[in-house]
Scaffold this motif. Sequence first.
Motif, PDB file in Angstrom:
ATOM      1  N   ILE A 153       0.836  -1.200   0.000  1.00  0.00           N
ATOM      2  CA  ILE A 153       0.000   0.000   0.000  1.00  0.00           C
ATOM      3  C   ILE A 153       0.870   1.247   0.000  1.00  0.00           C
ATOM      4  CG2 ILE A 153      -1.619   1.356   1.396  1.00  0.00           C
ATOM      5  CD1 ILE A 153      -2.975  -1.237   2.197  1.00  0.00           C
ATOM      6  N   LYS A 154       1.970   1.206   0.718  1.00  0.00           N
ATOM      7  CA  LYS A 154       2.892   2.338   0.738  1.00  0.00           C
ATOM      8  C   LYS A 154       3.475   2.574  -0.655  1.00  0.00           C
ATOM      9  CE  LYS A 154       7.063   4.050   3.083  1.00  0.00           C
ATOM     10  NZ  LYS A 154       6.508   5.265   3.691  1.00  0.00           N
ATOM     11  N   ARG A 155       3.884   1.501  -1.335  1.00  0.00           N
ATOM     12  CA  ARG A 155       4.421   1.643  -2.685  1.00  0.00           C
ATOM     13  C   ARG A 155       3.372   2.214  -3.634  1.00  0.00           C
ATOM     14  NH1 ARG A 155       7.447  -3.100  -1.211  1.00  0.00           N
ATOM     15  NH2 ARG A 155       5.705  -4.467  -1.727  1.00  0.00           N
ATOM     16  N   GLU A 156       2.148   1.725  -3.527  1.00  0.00           N
ATOM     17  CA  GLU A 156       1.081   2.215  -4.395  1.00  0.00           C
ATOM     18  C   GLU A 156       0.791   3.695  -4.136  1.00  0.00           C
ATOM     19  OE1 GLU A 156      -2.093  -0.454  -3.580  1.00  0.00           O
ATOM     20  OE2 GLU A 156      -1.228  -2.109  -4.752  1.00  0.00           O
ATOM     21  N   ALA A 157       0.866   4.100  -2.876  1.00  0.00           N
ATOM     22  CA  ALA A 157       0.638   5.514  -2.543  1.00  0.00           C
ATOM     23  C   ALA A 157       1.710   6.394  -3.171  1.00  0.00           C
ATOM     24  CB  ALA A 157       0.610   5.701  -1.027  1.00  0.00           C
ATOM     25  N   TRP A 158       2.961   5.910  -3.185  1.00  0.00           N
ATOM     26  CA  TRP A 158       4.024   6.697  -3.819  1.00  0.00           C
ATOM     27  C   TRP A 158       3.789   6.805  -5.328  1.00  0.00           C
ATOM     28  CZ3 TRP A 158       7.591   9.944  -2.086  1.00  0.00           C
ATOM     29  CH2 TRP A 158       8.545  10.398  -2.997  1.00  0.00           C
ATOM     30  N   GLN A 159       3.381   5.731  -5.940  1.00  0.00           N
ATOM     31  CA  GLN A 159       3.097   5.757  -7.369  1.00  0.00           C
ATOM     32  C   GLN A 159       1.955   6.728  -7.672  1.00  0.00           C
ATOM     33  OE1 GLN A 159       2.360   1.608  -8.106  1.00  0.00           O
ATOM     34  NE2 GLN A 159       4.534   1.055  -8.064  1.00  0.00           N
ATOM     35  N   TYR A 161       1.216   9.308  -5.926  1.00  0.00           N
ATOM     36  CA  TYR A 161       1.760  10.648  -5.724  1.00  0.00           C
ATOM     37  C   TYR A 161       2.516  11.138  -6.959  1.00  0.00           C
ATOM     38  CZ  TYR A 161       5.039  14.248  -4.158  1.00  0.00           C
ATOM     39  OH  TYR A 161       5.795  15.394  -4.059  1.00  0.00           O
ATOM     40  N   THR A 162       3.380  10.315  -7.522  1.00  0.00           N
ATOM     41  CA  THR A 162       4.164  10.746  -8.678  1.00  0.00           C
ATOM     42  C   THR A 162       3.260  11.051  -9.868  1.00  0.00           C
ATOM     43  OG1 THR A 162       4.568   8.435  -9.337  1.00  0.00           O
ATOM     44  CG2 THR A 162       6.217   9.493  -7.927  1.00  0.00           C
ATOM     45  N   VAL A 163       2.216  10.242 -10.066  1.00  0.00           N
ATOM     46  CA  VAL A 163       1.279  10.494 -11.161  1.00  0.00           C
ATOM     47  C   VAL A 163       0.487  11.771 -10.913  1.00  0.00           C
ATOM     48  CG1 VAL A 163      -0.784   9.642 -12.340  1.00  0.00           C
ATOM     49  CG2 VAL A 163       1.104   8.073 -11.839  1.00  0.00           C
ATOM     50  N   ALA A 164      -0.020  11.928  -9.691  1.00  0.00           N
ATOM     51  CA  ALA A 164      -0.823  13.107  -9.356  1.00  0.00           C
ATOM     52  C   ALA A 164       0.006  14.381  -9.440  1.00  0.00           C
ATOM     53  CB  ALA A 164      -1.417  12.957  -7.957  1.00  0.00           C
TER      54      ALA A 164
END
Length: 201
Positions: A153-159, A161-164
């Motif tokens: 979930i942490k990795r997905e949140a970072w991804q 973030y970078t897209v947003a």
Amino acid sequence: MQRSEISNLILSKLGEEDGLTDPDETGKAARSINAVWNSVRDTVLRVHLWNFATARTQMTPLSAAPSHGFSYAYALPTDFLRLDLAKLLPRNVRTDFQLEGSRRLLTNDAGPVDLVYIRRVEAEGDWDPLFVEAFASRLAWQIALKVTGDRQIKREAWQEYTVALREAKGVDGQENPAEPPLDSSWITAREDGGPVYQAGW
């Protein structure tokens, strides 16, 4: 958007079904969000020259000059977060200045100096909607392990973030005319550069 809405957006990114009715709740999720809210907000504000956070002021030199190296010192605004170098006037200051500490600009120009900068915007209702999305994703990444204990979930949140952030910066930049080229390549690098955030799992 209100703080409670943003807090619930953050929790939704972490897969949490129970939302907050009050951002000042004492539960684990609310405490985790509130603990890093200000630092994450300032971090995301610093990574781009956001239109909604842009402010300008004219500075006059302080009475006390620097002890050496420069002739004049200027006090930066109390809400200062980032310099918009392309709009710093007089133009010669762009190649002859130093930011010292968090609250002073040093230069050899007697001024006044016209400053355009990114300010700390504390009122969530003044935030751009795309900034909200980037901020929520970044904060979700920050608290993911504490709230969920799940590294995926942490990795997905970072991804997210970078897209947003990329989308928000792209739209935000399209709403301004192109800036004229600066005086040298190292100035351009300094303006466009910044910390590269890596997701430390």
